[in-house]
Scaffold this motif. Structure first.
Motif, PDB file in Angstrom:
ATOM      1  N   GLN A 123      -9.808  74.212  25.774  1.00 20.73           N
ATOM      2  CA  GLN A 123     -10.404  73.286  24.832  1.00 20.73           C
ATOM      3  C   GLN A 123     -10.833  74.017  23.560  1.00 20.73           C
ATOM      4  OE1 GLN A 123      -9.013  70.853  26.371  1.00 20.73           O
ATOM      5  NE2 GLN A 123     -10.697  69.408  26.089  1.00 20.73           N
ATOM      6  N   SER A 124     -11.206  73.253  22.548  1.00 23.07           N
ATOM      7  CA  SER A 124     -11.633  73.824  21.272  1.00 23.07           C
ATOM      8  C   SER A 124     -13.090  73.434  21.023  1.00 23.07           C
ATOM      9  CB  SER A 124     -10.747  73.315  20.131  1.00 23.07           C
ATOM     10  OG  SER A 124      -9.399  73.660  20.343  1.00 23.07           O
ATOM     11  N   PRO A 125     -14.032  74.231  21.508  1.00 22.10           N
ATOM     12  CA  PRO A 125     -15.445  73.869  21.372  1.00 22.10           C
ATOM     13  C   PRO A 125     -15.989  74.162  19.980  1.00 22.10           C
ATOM     14  CG  PRO A 125     -15.249  75.979  22.493  1.00 22.10           C
ATOM     15  CD  PRO A 125     -13.841  75.473  22.279  1.00 22.10           C
ATOM     16  N   VAL A 126     -16.868  73.275  19.509  1.00 26.75           N
ATOM     17  CA  VAL A 126     -17.592  73.512  18.264  1.00 26.75           C
ATOM     18  C   VAL A 126     -19.082  73.449  18.567  1.00 26.75           C
ATOM     19  CG1 VAL A 126     -15.774  72.600  16.775  1.00 26.75           C
ATOM     20  CG2 VAL A 126     -17.543  71.063  17.614  1.00 26.75           C
ATOM     21  N   ARG A 127     -19.854  74.280  17.885  1.00 27.41           N
ATOM     22  CA  ARG A 127     -21.301  74.331  18.096  1.00 27.41           C
ATOM     23  C   ARG A 127     -21.990  73.416  17.086  1.00 27.41           C
ATOM     24  NH1 ARG A 127     -22.637  79.651  20.680  1.00 27.41           N
ATOM     25  NH2 ARG A 127     -20.658  80.763  20.934  1.00 27.41           N
ATOM     26  N   VAL A 128     -22.617  72.375  17.572  1.00 28.04           N
ATOM     27  CA  VAL A 128     -23.471  71.541  16.731  1.00 28.04           C
ATOM     28  C   VAL A 128     -24.843  72.207  16.749  1.00 28.04           C
ATOM     29  CG1 VAL A 128     -24.429  69.239  16.358  1.00 28.04           C
ATOM     30  CG2 VAL A 128     -22.130  69.505  17.333  1.00 28.04           C
ATOM     31  N   LEU A 129     -25.303  72.702  15.614  1.00 24.60           N
ATOM     32  CA  LEU A 129     -26.446  73.604  15.579  1.00 24.60           C
ATOM     33  C   LEU A 129     -27.772  72.916  15.882  1.00 24.60           C
ATOM     34  CD1 LEU A 129     -25.390  75.778  12.515  1.00 24.60           C
ATOM     35  CD2 LEU A 129     -24.930  76.155  14.949  1.00 24.60           C
ATOM     36  N   ARG A 130     -27.847  71.637  15.649  1.00 29.21           N
ATOM     37  CA  ARG A 130     -29.035  70.866  16.050  1.00 29.21           C
ATOM     38  C   ARG A 130     -28.607  69.429  16.304  1.00 29.21           C
ATOM     39  NH1 ARG A 130     -31.017  67.639  11.978  1.00 29.21           N
ATOM     40  NH2 ARG A 130     -30.286  68.078   9.854  1.00 29.21           N
ATOM     41  N   GLU A 131     -29.358  68.739  17.147  1.00 29.74           N
ATOM     42  CA  GLU A 131     -28.960  67.381  17.502  1.00 29.74           C
ATOM     43  C   GLU A 131     -29.148  66.427  16.330  1.00 29.74           C
ATOM     44  OE1 GLU A 131     -31.404  66.186  20.823  1.00 29.74           O
ATOM     45  OE2 GLU A 131     -32.960  65.411  19.498  1.00 29.74           O
ATOM     46  N   VAL A 132     -28.215  65.500  16.215  1.00 26.85           N
ATOM     47  CA  VAL A 132     -28.246  64.463  15.191  1.00 26.85           C
ATOM     48  C   VAL A 132     -27.537  63.256  15.783  1.00 26.85           C
ATOM     49  CG1 VAL A 132     -26.112  65.304  14.127  1.00 26.85           C
ATOM     50  CG2 VAL A 132     -27.691  63.900  12.789  1.00 26.85           C
ATOM     51  N   ASP A 133     -28.028  62.069  15.495  1.00 27.54           N
ATOM     52  CA  ASP A 133     -27.468  60.863  16.073  1.00 27.54           C
ATOM     53  C   ASP A 133     -25.983  60.741  15.741  1.00 27.54           C
ATOM     54  OD1 ASP A 133     -27.450  58.535  17.495  1.00 27.54           O
ATOM     55  OD2 ASP A 133     -28.514  57.341  16.004  1.00 27.54           O
ATOM     56  N   GLY A 134     -25.151  60.577  16.773  1.00 24.66           N
ATOM     57  CA  GLY A 134     -23.709  60.484  16.579  1.00 24.66           C
ATOM     58  C   GLY A 134     -22.992  61.812  16.616  1.00 24.66           C
ATOM     59  N   PHE A 135     -23.787  62.927  16.692  1.00 25.24           N
ATOM     60  CA  PHE A 135     -23.208  64.272  16.654  1.00 25.24           C
ATOM     61  C   PHE A 135     -22.390  64.439  15.368  1.00 25.24           C
ATOM     62  CE2 PHE A 135     -23.109  63.497  21.504  1.00 25.24           C
ATOM     63  CZ  PHE A 135     -24.487  63.579  21.564  1.00 25.24           C
ATOM     64  N   VAL A 136     -21.281  65.149  15.410  1.00 27.88           N
ATOM     65  CA  VAL A 136     -20.490  65.351  14.190  1.00 27.88           C
ATOM     66  C   VAL A 136     -19.274  64.423  14.168  1.00 27.88           C
ATOM     67  CG1 VAL A 136     -19.121  66.984  12.841  1.00 27.88           C
ATOM     68  CG2 VAL A 136     -21.256  67.733  13.911  1.00 27.88           C
ATOM     69  N   LEU A 137     -18.539  64.410  15.259  1.00 28.76           N
ATOM     70  CA  LEU A 137     -17.292  63.634  15.275  1.00 28.76           C
ATOM     71  C   LEU A 137     -17.550  62.157  15.011  1.00 28.76           C
ATOM     72  CD1 LEU A 137     -14.193  63.956  17.413  1.00 28.76           C
ATOM     73  CD2 LEU A 137     -15.355  61.762  17.463  1.00 28.76           C
ATOM     74  N   ASN A 138     -18.505  61.563  15.711  1.00 29.56           N
ATOM     75  CA  ASN A 138     -18.732  60.133  15.530  1.00 29.56           C
ATOM     76  C   ASN A 138     -19.351  59.809  14.180  1.00 29.56           C
ATOM     77  OD1 ASN A 138     -17.568  58.820  17.742  1.00 29.56           O
ATOM     78  ND2 ASN A 138     -19.282  59.367  19.060  1.00 29.56           N
ATOM     79  N   ARG A 139     -20.126  60.728  13.610  1.00 30.13           N
ATOM     80  CA  ARG A 139     -20.637  60.476  12.256  1.00 30.13           C
ATOM     81  C   ARG A 139     -19.482  60.422  11.257  1.00 30.13           C
ATOM     82  NH1 ARG A 139     -26.276  60.961  11.799  1.00 30.13           N
ATOM     83  NH2 ARG A 139     -26.139  61.226   9.536  1.00 30.13           N
ATOM     84  N   LEU A 140     -18.522  61.337  11.403  1.00 33.74           N
ATOM     85  CA  LEU A 140     -17.339  61.288  10.533  1.00 33.74           C
ATOM     86  C   LEU A 140     -16.502  60.042  10.822  1.00 33.74           C
ATOM     87  CD1 LEU A 140     -16.237  65.043  10.648  1.00 33.74           C
ATOM     88  CD2 LEU A 140     -17.239  63.836   8.698  1.00 33.74           C
TER      89      LEU A 140
END
Length: 319
Positions: A181-198
């Motif tokens: 897999q290709s893991p990415v580090r989300v440095l702090r929690e945010v609603d929707g994370f990164v993928l769903n926010r985009l």
């Protein structure tokens, strides 16, 4: 108290995401226990995994270096949580997206594990601070959010609780890489994370453009599938900016004001009115009727496209 064994992963929940995780971990050579509350659900899941793994091998798309039979021999089912957890070094939760249910599951797991087992959730939207609140082993907790379908889309978002130990993030990152897999580090929690926010930003503007009569639903999808999506399959939006000028500084000097001007015209959050929903639904059904047979066939075609795209990306990266 369960003692972790090297190479043993527990998947909690035998739905489609759980099945995909089981196949991925087995493809990386790990032994997998698949847990669910009903034996029939486990039996059905194992049948689906066997059929899927065999088909992948027949098409030359099976991941990992092991044969289908070797991978399948590494996956077993279990309907008793106490038994399932014994020896696990990583636990991947895949129960339905319900905060109360997930918290109940993690509370049970929290009381059974030791200090060297990673508790990981597949949630796509629930914040770690809510999901893992009050757990004794919160330092060992992390969200590892896959992208559907996980077997064919390698991205995994790693989202820590504010108290998650850095070693937990590192360990999970390494594990995800081991299974391809290709893991990415989300440095702090945010609603929707990164993928769903985009993704939701794209959906929001797409919906506005259709609702306001700027473009038809079918042409809107073409803008992505025959335009943006082609390059985004290989490079992200930031590298696209970098390459579309003489580097990022040049791009922002050249286009920064235009971008801000257009962004200021974006409207409020769409209300997803019934009229627009029905308009988009009708267009989608003209292309893919919404009965189970047509939807399944289209998903199969999508997965075959993703398999070929993954092969091309691998080929291009090796050059």
């Amino acid at each position: 108290m369960a003692t972790p064994t090297a190479g043993l992963v527990l998947v909690v929940g035998s739905g489609l995401i759980g099945q995909n995780w089981a196949m991925l971990f087995a493809s990386g050579g790990f032994r997998v226990k698949l847990y669910d509350i009903e034996q029939q659900q486990i039996t059905d899941a194992l049948d689906n995994i066997r059929q899927g793994t065999k088909l992948l091998e027949q098409s030359g798309s099976l991941r990992g270096s092991l044969s289908a039979e070797q991978q399948l021999s590494r996956i077993t089912g279990c309907s008793t949580l106490q038994e399932a957890i014994e020896g696990a070094m990583h636990i991947q939760e895949c129960v339905p997206e319900d905060l109360g249910l997930k918290r109940k599951v993690f509370a049970q797991l929290d009381g059974l594990i030791g200090d060297d087992v990673v508790l990981s959730s597949s949630t796509s939207t629930l914040l770690p601070s809510k999901l893992f609140a009050g757990l004794a082993h919160v330092k060992q907790c992390i969200v590892a959010h896959p992208v559907n379908p996980p077997y064919h889309v390698p991205l995994v978002e790693l989202v820590p609780h504010p108290e998650t130990a850095p070693a937990t993030v590192d360990r999970t990152h390494t594990l995800m890489q081991k299974i391809g897999q290709s893991p990415v580090r989300v440095l702090r929690e945010v609603d929707g994370f990164v993928l769903n926010r985009l993704q939701y930003a794209v959906i929001g503007e797409a919906w506005r453009l259709v609702q306001e009569g700027v473009v038809s639903p079918s042409d809107l999808d073409l803008v992505m599938s025959h335009g943006l999506g082609l390059r985004y399959a290989f490079i992200g939006p930031l590298e696209t900016m970098h390459l579309n000028a003489e580097g990022m500084l040049s791009y922002c000097d050249r286009y920064g004001e235009s971008i801000k001007r257009v962004l200021e015209t974006f409207g409020p959050i769409p209300d997803f009115s019934r009229a627009t929903v029905e308009k988009v639904h009708q267009t989608m059904c003209e292309k893919v009727p919404d009965d189970p047979e047509h939807l399944a066939a289209r998903r199969k075609w999508r997965d075959e496209c993703l398999i070929r795209l993954a092969a091309l990306k691998s080929q291009m990266q090796s050059q």
